[in-house]
Design an enzyme around this catalytic site. Structure first.
Site, PDB file in Angstrom:
ATOM      1  CB  ILE A  36      -6.713  15.589 -28.688  1.00  0.00           C
ATOM      2  CG1 ILE A  36      -6.827  14.189 -29.318  1.00  0.00           C
ATOM      3  CG2 ILE A  36      -6.126  15.512 -27.275  1.00  0.00           C
ATOM      4  CD1 ILE A  36      -5.476  13.543 -29.615  1.00  0.00           C
TER       5      ILE A  36
ATOM      6  CB  ALA B 115      -4.607  11.388 -26.276  1.00  0.00           C
TER       7      ALA B 115
ATOM      8  CB  THR C 141      -8.048   9.659 -31.631  1.00  0.00           C
ATOM      9  OG1 THR C 141      -9.370   9.891 -31.163  1.00  0.00           O
ATOM     10  CG2 THR C 141      -7.066   9.809 -30.469  1.00  0.00           C
TER      11      THR C 141
ATOM     12  CB  THR D 123       3.885   2.160 -31.449  1.00  0.00           C
ATOM     13  OG1 THR D 123       4.035   0.750 -31.586  1.00  0.00           O
ATOM     14  CG2 THR D 123       3.261   2.679 -32.743  1.00  0.00           C
ATOM     15  CG  ASP D 124       7.707  -1.793 -31.369  1.00  0.00           C
ATOM     16  OD1 ASP D 124       6.468  -1.701 -31.400  1.00  0.00           O
ATOM     17  OD2 ASP D 124       8.290  -2.755 -30.809  1.00  0.00           O
TER      18      ASP D 124
ATOM     19  CE  LYS E  70       1.031   6.275 -31.652  1.00  0.00           C
ATOM     20  NZ  LYS E  70       0.650   7.239 -30.590  1.00  0.00           N
TER      21      LYS E  70
ATOM     22  CG  ASN F 212       4.894   0.251 -22.462  1.00  0.00           C
ATOM     23  OD1 ASN F 212       4.925   1.253 -21.780  1.00  0.00           O
ATOM     24  ND2 ASN F 212       5.692   0.113 -23.513  1.00  0.00           N
TER      25      ASN F 212
ATOM     26  CG  LEU G 190      -0.793 -11.756 -24.659  1.00  0.00           C
ATOM     27  CD1 LEU G 190      -1.808 -12.718 -25.277  1.00  0.00           C
ATOM     28  CD2 LEU G 190       0.604 -12.050 -25.195  1.00  0.00           C
TER      29      LEU G 190
ATOM     30  N   PRO H 122      -6.948 -17.158 -25.239  1.00  0.00           N
ATOM     31  CG  PRO H 122      -8.020 -15.208 -26.011  1.00  0.00           C
ATOM     32  CD  PRO H 122      -7.693 -15.981 -24.768  1.00  0.00           C
TER      33      PRO H 122
ATOM     34  N   PRO I  29      -5.583 -10.729 -38.609  1.00  0.00           N
ATOM     35  CG  PRO I  29      -7.548  -9.969 -39.607  1.00  0.00           C
ATOM     36  CD  PRO I  29      -6.941 -10.286 -38.274  1.00  0.00           C
TER      37      PRO I  29
END
Ligand code: NAD
Ligand code: DAU
Length: 360
Positions: free
Chosen positions: A74, A96, A114, A141-142, A170, A196, A206, A221, A299
């Site tokens: 893009i 994207a 991006t 995103t939140d 973002k 999500n 995760l 981890p 961090p």
């Protein structure tokens, strides 16, 4: 008040960016297999490490008239312009992005390119198609809202306080999208969603990381004290929410999407261990929880996210269908069933397939 349902038949040539990633591939599957979209999807994806065409191999086979894949970046404005013209794109659903916080801390450059420059390119091209262009939906995103204390929820009008290079990039893209609505009257909607999980998620995040490590008997981890909280949403609920907003949302508006499922990281890791012990016990008979290892914290690690999605529920009638426990069990089972998909990711075989197919 519920919004009027706009006819999705209006959107004939929908460009989906990042459609070979986790959420984008679930979204394309949802639209093409569902009964409420009759148009064509043009999936533009650069196929970074996170983009896997195997996620949509059956879709490409089953919908040859209604699904087109174009390998493209893009950030390449000229190529994107050609794609918009060639396929007479009248709407965009923009997924994207570079999406992983840890990678943005180690190497932020591609996030700036991006997430900010790429979004800017798409907005410019859409703007130039005024008159024939119907909707630019921006998937965000939140994390743009920053971190919460022990109480409170993110609302749409919360100030932006991004803490990582990922969330800052973002946030910048959200601001650009909104500015193109205000300044140029570009028809846009924006959604800010919580974490999500579900099928096809790349195992750096995760939940899939813990599932696959636990199955391999590797350590699990957990950053810091493991008490950071995220608000989890099953991926198909997110896809439905986006499609609801695209069909019924008000132009220029932002909608929060969340799962009503706050959970500490350590609790999630323990739950995954217990589900696996039950449905696929370790060969040595050990409890998977023994693999948990507390490691150095990320961090700038945001302590807590939690979403208030009253606006989306009250105005557009959306709410999540999946509970966290049922969704998590389904997800664990999906990774257990997808041995070939997992193997291809682990060995990098899908990247070799991309190189053979596309020459780089
Ligand atoms: P992902 O990393 O799984 O997929 C990203 C996709 O974008 C990949 O297919 C990748 O190849 C493609 N891509 C990356 N750079 C590109 C470029 N320059 N040109 C074209 N394609 C490119 O990400 P995801 O988890 O599916 O997230 C999708 C979107 O949803 C992102 O915008 C992310 O910020 C947002 N989001 C994600 C979550 C989550 O929990 N995963 C939550 C809220 C919002
Ligand atoms: O909130 C939405 C965001 O959720 C999206 O915008 C991002 O694209 C998506 O990656 C996700 O960001 P997180 O940083 O919250 O997701 P991640 O899976 O990386 O981490 C979830 C939590 O688990 C977080 O508190 C960090 C922690 N963690 C993560 C990993 C990978 C661990 O403790 N150990 C790990 O190995």
């Amino acid at each position: 008040m519920m919004a009027d349902k706009r006819s999705s038949a209006e959107l004939e040539n929908l460009l989906v960016t990042g459609g070979c990633g986790f959420i984008g591939s679930n979204f394309i599957r949802r639209l093409l297999e569902g009964a409420d979209f009759t148009g064509r999807i043009i999936n533009v994806d650069k196929l970074t490490y996170a983009g896997n065409p195997e996620n949509l191999a059956d879709i490409a086979k089953n919908f040859p008239q209604r699904y087109v894949f174009q390998k493209a970046d893009i950030c390449d404005a000229a190529l994107m312009e050609n794609i918009f013209q060639k396929y007479e794109v009248d709407a965009v659903c923009h997924f994207a992005a570079e999406s992983h916080v840890d990678r943005s801390i180690k190497n932020p450059e591609s996030f700036i390119q991006t997430n900010i420059v790429g979004t800017f390119n798409l907005l410019e091209i859409a703007k130039a198609r005024a008159g024939q262009f119907k909707l630019f939906h921006h998937v965000s995103t939140d994390e743009v809202y920053g971190s919460l204390g022990p109480t409170g929820l993110f609302l749409e009008d919360n100030p932006y306080r991004p803490n990582s290079p990922y969330s800052a990039s973002k946030a910048a893209s959200d601001h650009l999208v909104r500015a193109y609505y205000k300044t140029f009257d570009l028809p846009v909607t924006i959604s800010n969603c919580s974490n999500n999980y579900g099928p096809y998620q790349f195992p750096e995040k995760l939940i899939p990381l813990v599932i696959l490590n636990a199955l391999a008997g590797k350590s699990l981890p957990v950053y810091g004290d493991g008490k950071n909280v995220r608000d989890w949403l099953y991926v198909t609920d997110h896809c439905d929410a986006i499609w609801t907003i695209m069909n019924c949302g008000k132009k220029g508006e932002t909608y929060n999407i969340g799962g009503n499922a706050e959970m500490e990281n350590i609790k999630i890791v323990e739950l995954i261990c217990d589900i696996l012990d039950e449905i696929s016990p370790a060969g040595n008979g050990n409890a998977r929880r023994e693999l948990i290892a507390f490691v150095k914290d990320r961090p700038g690690h945001d302590r807590r996210y939690a979403i208030d999605f009253t606006k989306l529920r009250q105005e557009l009638g959306w709410k999540p269908q999946e509970s966290f426990l049922t969704g998590l069990k389904k997800t664990v089972q999906w990774y257990l069933n997808q041995k070939k998909w997992v193997e291809n990711i682990k060995t990098g075989a899908y990247q070799k397939w991309i190189a053979d197919q596309y020459g780089n």
